[in-house]
Design an enzyme around this catalytic site. Structure first.
Site, short mmCIF file in Angstrom:
data_model
loop_
_atom_site.label_atom_id
_atom_site.label_comp_id
_atom_site.label_asym_id
_atom_site.label_seq_id
_atom_site.Cartn_x
_atom_site.Cartn_y
_atom_site.Cartn_z
CG HIS A 24 -0.23 0.29 2.50
ND1 HIS A 24 0.49 -0.67 3.16
CD2 HIS A 24 -0.10 1.43 3.23
CE1 HIS A 24 1.02 -0.14 4.25
NE2 HIS A 24 0.68 1.12 4.32
C1 UD1 Z 1 -2.35 5.42 5.93
C2 UD1 Z 1 -1.06 5.90 6.58
C3 UD1 Z 1 0.02 4.85 6.42
C4 UD1 Z 1 -0.45 3.51 6.94
C5 UD1 Z 1 -1.74 3.14 6.21
C6 UD1 Z 1 -2.29 1.82 6.68
C7 UD1 Z 1 -0.64 8.32 6.55
C8 UD1 Z 1 0.20 9.38 5.96
N1 UD1 Z 1 -0.57 7.12 5.95
O1 UD1 Z 1 -2.13 5.29 4.54
O2 UD1 Z 1 1.16 5.24 7.16
O3 UD1 Z 1 0.53 2.54 6.69
O4 UD1 Z 1 -2.71 4.18 6.49
O5 UD1 Z 1 -3.47 1.50 6.02
O6 UD1 Z 1 -1.32 8.57 7.52
N2 UD1 Z 1 -9.60 4.79 1.85
C9 UD1 Z 1 -10.75 4.06 1.79
N3 UD1 Z 1 -11.33 3.66 2.95
C10 UD1 Z 1 -10.80 3.96 4.16
C11 UD1 Z 1 -9.62 4.72 4.22
C12 UD1 Z 1 -9.03 5.12 3.06
O7 UD1 Z 1 -11.26 3.77 0.71
O8 UD1 Z 1 -11.38 3.55 5.20
C13 UD1 Z 1 -8.94 5.19 0.58
C14 UD1 Z 1 -9.23 6.60 0.17
O9 UD1 Z 1 -9.37 6.64 -1.20
C15 UD1 Z 1 -7.99 7.35 0.58
C16 UD1 Z 1 -6.91 6.29 0.39
O10 UD1 Z 1 -7.55 5.06 0.72
O11 UD1 Z 1 -7.81 8.49 -0.17
C17 UD1 Z 1 -5.70 6.47 1.26
O12 UD1 Z 1 -6.07 6.61 2.63
P1 UD1 Z 1 -5.15 7.49 3.61
O13 UD1 Z 1 -5.69 7.44 4.99
O14 UD1 Z 1 -4.95 8.84 3.01
O15 UD1 Z 1 -3.75 6.79 3.54
P2 UD1 Z 1 -3.34 5.23 3.53
O16 UD1 Z 1 -2.78 4.92 2.20
O17 UD1 Z 1 -4.45 4.38 4.04
#
Ligand code: UD1
Length: 369
Positions: A208
């Protein structure tokens, strides 16, 4: 007399298994009141709620519902919304976990209002400032009153940054408390068997990190090497929402499903993941937490990154930094299959009792100082 209030703030999937043992240990202390704050950074049921249920964390007392966004927008939402809660009722301390955007945002809101900040998993450094988490780690540590460290490198890093030793404690790894606590239940689940796999008859993939999934060329070469490897060892791949989007945008989902023997799953629960890791022949991952969990389980971990903020997993554990070059991945895969992989040794204070040590430090911070 009112009891000192301690806020425990979590927001993203890797926070929940760290918060659970600390919440449990604090809740046994009569003299303290706790408040669980969910920032809403992760909000899908399979990225959040299911972890609360399996790890028996109570429903959050406060939900900030910050949601997704750019780094600036997400951090700002959490900062603003948590500050509003702090202005309504100020705790004696705010405890933050790990290195996600929720960690720095909540710490910043708290410190500006004079609330003591405790950072669990302090001092880790990848020395790669292109990683958003590295920025979060450095900033959070710099504003925390109490720095609770999970592995010896954390002590070295904080000392090198000139942090005063009274602020630092080596307490061990709280995530391992959750792992040890749930291992038996995860085993009973028999998740790999339900998917049709025997013990050690498959590999587990998780991916990821932006450095692996946000560049279509890199993602494509990883997909190809996974397909190739899977012809020798079938792979199970629970797909993170960020990766799902990236695979779809790059037109790679179909290739992954059709070219090899890769079983794609939606994100799995804590126990399902533990069950998958425990029985795997090997794990291919870019997750920080999984490097630690596989070390504890003694399962070979091919870490698809150029660096790690958790060096003890490579020095003593079962993880090796392989990067994302297909040739290096193939070589490491052959090494595991040929039995050329270190077995790993136990890590100091990864003993299932770190939550208790964290709770003791927090209690002492809010009652004696
Ligand atoms: C975040 C953390 C990362 C951690 C990871 C674990 C930061 C900078 N990054 O990354 O360190 O390893 O979580 O999962 O805080 N989304 C969904 N559903 C959800 C949450 C997110 O669909 O419940 C999608 C959204 O499109 C979002 C993308 O995932 O834009 C990324 O989510 P985000 O929280 O920005 O970062 P992660 O890649 O999950």
């Amino acid at each position: 007399m009112t009891k000192p209030l301690v806020d425990l703030v979590a927001g993203a999937r890797p926070n929940f298994m760290k918060l659970a043992p600390v919440a449990r240990a604090l809740d046994t202390r009569e003299g303290l009141e706790t408040r669980i704050v969910h920032t809403g950074q992760h909000y899908d049921r399979d990225m959040s709620e299911v972890f609360f249920e399996e790890l028996r964390i109570r429903v959050p007392d406060i939900h900030l519902e910050a949601g997704s966004g750019t780094h600036g927008a997400q951090t700002a939402q959490i900062l603003q919304k948590y500050e509003a809660e702090l202005l309504k009722r100020k705790p004696a301390a705010t405890v933050v976990f790990g290195d996600v955007n929720s960690t720095i945002a909540a710490a910043l809101a708290a410190v500006k209002l004079g609330v003591k900040v405790v950072h669990v998993e302090a001092g880790l450094r990848s020395f790669d400032r292109a990683m958003p988490e590295e920025i979060n780690r450095i900033l959070t540590d710099s504003i925390s009153d109490l720095l609770l460290v999970s592995e010896p490198s954390g002590l070295t890093n904080l000392r090198a940054e000139g942090v005063s030793p009274e602020r630092i404690r080596l307490v061990g790894n709280v995530m391992i408390d959750s792992l040890k606590g749930e291992l038996e239940r995860a085993g009973e689940l028999g998740f790999p068997r339900r998917l049709g796999f025997e013990e050690r008859g498959y590999g587990l993939v998780t991916l990821h990190r932006p450095s692996n999934v946000d560049h279509p060329g890199v993602l494509e070469s990883l997909v190809d090497v996974f397909c190739e490897i899977s012809m020798e060892l079938p792979l199970v791949f629970p797909v993170h929402p960020r990766t799902k989007g990236a695979l779809e945008r790059a037109g790679l989902t179909q290739r992954l499903q059709s070219r090899g023997k890769v079983t794609l799953l939606d994100p799995v629960s804590y126990r399902e993941n533990l069950s998958l890791m425990k029985d795997a022949r090997l794990v291919l991952t870019d997750s920080g937490g999984i490097q630690e969990e596989t070390t504890c389980l003694g399962v070979p971990c091919l870490t698809l990154r150029a660096n790690t903020e958790r060096p003890v997993t490579a020095e003593k554990g079962t993880s090796r930094l392989v990067g994302n070059d297909p040739e290096a991945i193939r070589r490491a895969f052959s090494d595991v299959m040929a039995g050329r992989w270190p077995e790993g040794r136990p890590i100091e204070l990864w003993d299932g009792h770190a939550g208790e040590r964290v709770a003791r430090e927090i209690e002492s911070l809010v009652t004696h100082r």
